[in-house]
Design a protein around this motif. Structure first.
Motif, PDB file in Angstrom:
ATOM      1  N   GLN A   1      52.365  46.534  29.973  1.00 56.22           N
ATOM      2  CA  GLN A   1      53.673  46.559  30.607  1.00 56.22           C
ATOM      3  C   GLN A   1      53.567  46.867  32.092  1.00 56.22           C
ATOM      4  N   ALA A   2      52.748  47.847  32.446  1.00 58.80           N
ATOM      5  CA  ALA A   2      52.600  48.227  33.849  1.00 58.80           C
ATOM      6  C   ALA A   2      51.978  47.099  34.674  1.00 58.80           C
ATOM      7  N   ILE A   3      51.032  46.383  34.104  1.00 61.11           N
ATOM      8  CA  ILE A   3      50.394  45.272  34.825  1.00 61.11           C
ATOM      9  C   ILE A   3      51.422  44.227  35.228  1.00 61.11           C
ATOM     10  N   VAL A   4      52.312  43.878  34.305  1.00 64.01           N
ATOM     11  CA  VAL A   4      53.338  42.877  34.597  1.00 64.01           C
ATOM     12  C   VAL A   4      54.441  43.466  35.474  1.00 64.01           C
ATOM     13  N   ALA A   5      54.908  44.655  35.133  1.00 65.50           N
ATOM     14  CA  ALA A   5      56.008  45.269  35.871  1.00 65.50           C
ATOM     15  C   ALA A   5      55.644  45.532  37.324  1.00 65.50           C
ATOM     16  N   ASP A   6      54.391  45.900  37.579  1.00 62.15           N
ATOM     17  CA  ASP A   6      53.958  46.213  38.939  1.00 62.15           C
ATOM     18  C   ASP A   6      53.537  44.978  39.730  1.00 62.15           C
ATOM     19  N   GLY A   7      53.640  43.790  39.120  1.00 64.88           N
ATOM     20  CA  GLY A   7      53.309  42.559  39.817  1.00 64.88           C
ATOM     21  C   GLY A   7      51.833  42.316  39.996  1.00 64.88           C
ATOM     22  N   GLN A   8      51.003  42.980  39.166  1.00 71.91           N
ATOM     23  CA  GLN A   8      49.565  42.753  39.276  1.00 71.91           C
ATOM     24  C   GLN A   8      49.160  41.413  38.670  1.00 71.91           C
ATOM     25  N   ALA A   9      49.900  40.947  37.686  1.00 70.22           N
ATOM     26  CA  ALA A   9      49.658  39.648  37.046  1.00 70.22           C
ATOM     27  C   ALA A   9      50.948  39.211  36.364  1.00 70.22           C
ATOM     28  N   ASP A  10      51.007  37.930  36.035  1.00 64.60           N
ATOM     29  CA  ASP A  10      52.201  37.387  35.386  1.00 64.60           C
ATOM     30  C   ASP A  10      52.090  37.392  33.868  1.00 64.60           C
ATOM     31  N   LEU A  11      50.872  37.335  33.356  1.00 62.48           N
ATOM     32  CA  LEU A  11      50.610  37.435  31.927  1.00 62.48           C
ATOM     33  C   LEU A  11      49.434  38.362  31.714  1.00 62.48           C
ATOM     34  N   VAL A  12      49.353  38.900  30.505  1.00 63.63           N
ATOM     35  CA  VAL A  12      48.145  39.611  30.090  1.00 63.63           C
ATOM     36  C   VAL A  12      47.543  38.848  28.921  1.00 63.63           C
ATOM     37  N   ALA A  13      46.236  38.683  28.938  1.00 57.01           N
ATOM     38  CA  ALA A  13      45.529  37.995  27.862  1.00 57.01           C
ATOM     39  C   ALA A  13      44.745  39.030  27.067  1.00 57.01           C
ATOM     40  N   LEU A  14      44.962  39.045  25.767  1.00 55.07           N
ATOM     41  CA  LEU A  14      44.335  40.021  24.889  1.00 55.07           C
ATOM     42  C   LEU A  14      43.340  39.325  23.979  1.00 55.07           C
ATOM     43  N   GLY A  15      42.150  39.895  23.866  1.00 54.23           N
ATOM     44  CA  GLY A  15      41.123  39.361  22.990  1.00 54.23           C
ATOM     45  C   GLY A  15      40.808  40.311  21.860  1.00 54.23           C
ATOM     46  N   ARG A  16      39.916  41.260  22.132  1.00 54.02           N
ATOM     47  CA  ARG A  16      39.494  42.180  21.079  1.00 54.02           C
ATOM     48  C   ARG A  16      40.661  42.982  20.519  1.00 54.02           C
ATOM     49  N   ALA A  17      41.640  43.291  21.362  1.00 53.87           N
ATOM     50  CA  ALA A  17      42.777  44.091  20.893  1.00 53.87           C
ATOM     51  C   ALA A  17      43.543  43.379  19.785  1.00 53.87           C
ATOM     52  N   VAL A  18      43.670  42.044  19.885  1.00 53.35           N
ATOM     53  CA  VAL A  18      44.406  41.337  18.836  1.00 53.35           C
ATOM     54  C   VAL A  18      43.510  40.958  17.658  1.00 53.35           C
ATOM     55  N   LEU A  19      42.205  40.926  17.863  1.00 59.64           N
ATOM     56  CA  LEU A  19      41.331  40.791  16.695  1.00 59.64           C
ATOM     57  C   LEU A  19      41.436  42.038  15.821  1.00 59.64           C
ATOM     58  N   TYR A  20      41.477  43.188  16.479  1.00 56.67           N
ATOM     59  CA  TYR A  20      41.594  44.453  15.744  1.00 56.67           C
ATOM     60  C   TYR A  20      42.981  44.616  15.145  1.00 56.67           C
ATOM     61  N   ASN A  21      43.994  44.155  15.872  1.00 54.66           N
ATOM     62  CA  ASN A  21      45.381  44.290  15.432  1.00 54.66           C
ATOM     63  C   ASN A  21      46.141  43.000  15.744  1.00 54.66           C
ATOM     64  N   PRO A  22      46.105  42.009  14.835  1.00 56.92           N
ATOM     65  CA  PRO A  22      46.773  40.736  15.097  1.00 56.92           C
ATOM     66  C   PRO A  22      48.278  40.857  15.339  1.00 56.92           C
ATOM     67  N   ARG A  23      48.889  42.002  14.964  1.00 57.07           N
ATOM     68  CA  ARG A  23      50.323  42.225  15.194  1.00 57.07           C
ATOM     69  C   ARG A  23      50.536  43.117  16.417  1.00 57.07           C
ATOM     70  N   TRP A  24      49.608  43.062  17.357  1.00 51.06           N
ATOM     71  CA  TRP A  24      49.700  43.898  18.554  1.00 51.06           C
ATOM     72  C   TRP A  24      51.053  43.744  19.241  1.00 51.06           C
ATOM     73  N   ALA A  25      51.527  42.522  19.379  1.00 50.74           N
ATOM     74  CA  ALA A  25      52.792  42.293  20.090  1.00 50.74           C
ATOM     75  C   ALA A  25      53.971  42.935  19.362  1.00 50.74           C
ATOM     76  N   TRP A  26      53.931  42.987  18.012  1.00 54.15           N
ATOM     77  CA  TRP A  26      54.992  43.677  17.272  1.00 54.15           C
ATOM     78  C   TRP A  26      55.020  45.148  17.652  1.00 54.15           C
ATOM     79  N   HIS A  27      53.865  45.773  17.643  1.00 57.79           N
ATOM     80  CA  HIS A  27      53.782  47.198  17.954  1.00 57.79           C
ATOM     81  C   HIS A  27      54.194  47.460  19.401  1.00 57.79           C
ATOM     82  N   ALA A  28      53.809  46.552  20.310  1.00 53.46           N
ATOM     83  CA  ALA A  28      54.211  46.704  21.703  1.00 53.46           C
ATOM     84  C   ALA A  28      55.721  46.592  21.845  1.00 53.46           C
ATOM     85  N   ALA A  29      56.325  45.652  21.131  1.00 55.13           N
ATOM     86  CA  ALA A  29      57.781  45.495  21.191  1.00 55.13           C
ATOM     87  C   ALA A  29      58.484  46.731  20.653  1.00 55.13           C
ATOM     88  N   ALA A  30      57.954  47.299  19.583  1.00 53.26           N
ATOM     89  CA  ALA A  30      58.551  48.510  19.024  1.00 53.26           C
ATOM     90  C   ALA A  30      58.455  49.681  19.996  1.00 53.26           C
TER      91      ALA A  30
END
Length: 372
Positions: free
Chosen positions: A311-340
């Motif tokens: 959230q901070a990366i996008v909110a602070d204008g450091q990048a427009d998207l974040v790309a997740l690799g290992r984090a979503v292999l470990y937790n394929p529902r990462w975006a659900w948890h982030a939304a919550a």
């Protein structure tokens, strides 16, 4: 709304949020053909609520594979196998689908990581790696074949044919792999490129072939389909001429002039001597510099694991998207948890609506689940 869950337009493509599933090699194809593993792997990731899912590095030719198990898109058989995977994904999810097209160059003919990852000799079933110059990836390895001008034209045509197949398959976006020490990065970096023709020497010359490949692919792809490029922003080598962040900015400016739709900013891979200061978000500053100096949508990648970090990366204008690799292999529902956690909203299949904890139903919007 949390910045991470704001929509983003890339040319004719609209993403519902700023979360991208990064391309992650699986080394599980058969002669380039997608297998049941890809069905299971990608099917799981497609249900996780990210805005875009990018398939792993997909070889544009047989000799362009990193390993014998790498996914490919050089043949009708490859296309047919991948079509089956896409039918499954489209039937189960509305996630936007991208594909990363690449050529391994001198890093081809490698064993899978779990088999050591080293060069496979031709007598052991490997093949001759190709490169800008006859310089091996590691000193003890035999030299790769230095590509002649006509061979460069053939590889460029391979990229175009693979991109045309990707469009026919219905991919929403294409990313060209010019990072991690693979062929296009090898042309960019003076560590791997010692040519004395118009493809080597000066920065302008070293950028020439990757830019030609981009031009050819962009011209072959319908205008509404975005084309991005993954770059290694630095070789992480200080004691010899190498690829640097300043050169990455120059390359990015050239790509911007040619219509690039995003830059996916990674680093390293071209030299075994690299010294990478790995840690949480260790490449974000590189994406931030590219975004600031080049002014195109930028993707940050590299040990981004926590929702508030993303959230901070996008909110602070450091990048427009974040790309997740290992984090979503470990937790394929990462975006659900982030939304919550961040009070965001993602898409979730109705079959899973009742999985949310009490008080978190807003993650999937105004959903109801009842039974007669």
């Amino acid at each position: 709304m949390a910045h991470l869950f704001e929509p983003l337009a890339l040319r004719g493509l609209s993403l519902p949020n700023r979360i991208m599933v990064s391309p992650m090699c699986q080394y599980s194809a058969s002669n380039g053909n997608a297998t049941a593993w890809h069905q299971a792997h990608l099917g799981s990731l497609a249900l996780g609520g990210a805005g875009m899912l990018c398939l792993e590095a997909t070889a544009v030719s047989q000799e362009g594979r990193i390993t014998p198990g790498c996914l490919g898109l050089w043949s009708d058989e490859n296309e047919t196998a991948l079509a089956g995977v896409l039918r499954m994904l489209r039937a189960s999810s509305s996630i936007k689908l991208a594909i990363q097209l690449g050529h391994a160059g001198r890093k081809a003919s490698s064993a899978a990581p779990w088999n050591g990852g080293q060069l496979i000799a031709i007598e052991d079933g490997g093949w001759q790696p190709l490169a800008p110059s006859a310089l091996p990836q590691k000193p003890q390895e035999p030299a790769p074949h230095a590509l002649a001008a006509g061979e460069l034209d053939r590889i460029k045509a391979d990229f175009v044919r693979a991109a045309t197949r990707a469009v026919r398959l219905g991919f929403d976006a294409i990313e060209l792999h010019a990072a991690h020490g693979y062929l296009l990065h090898q042309f960019l970096s003076p560590i791997a490129n010692r040519r004395d023709d118009h493809y080597g020497g000066s920065l302008e010359n070293r950028m020439r072939y990757p830019l030609e490949v981009f031009d050819a692919v962009r011209a072959a792809v319908p205008d509404a389909i975005p084309v991005g490029v993954r770059v290694s922003a630095t070789d992480w080598i200080d004691d010899e001429p190498s690829w640097t962040p300043d050169q990455t900015v120059e390359f990015g400016m050239c790509l911007k002039a040619k219509g690039v739709d995003w830059l996916d900013v990674s680093s390293g891979g071209v030299s075994h001597r690299q010294r990478i200061p790995v840690g949480p978000g260790y490449q974000v500053h590189l994406a931030q510099a590219v975004k600031r100096e080049v002014g195109v949508p930028t993707v940050a990648v590299g040990l981004i694991t926590e929702p508030r970090q993303a959230q901070a990366i996008v909110a602070d204008g450091q990048a427009d998207l974040v790309a997740l690799g290992r984090a979503v292999l470990y937790n394929p529902r990462w975006a659900w948890h982030a939304a919550a956690e961040l009070d965001g909203k993602v898409e979730g299949p109705p079959q899973y609506w009742r999985s949310l904890p009490a008080g978190k139903s807003a993650v999937f919007g105004n959903t109801t689940f009842g039974m007669r």
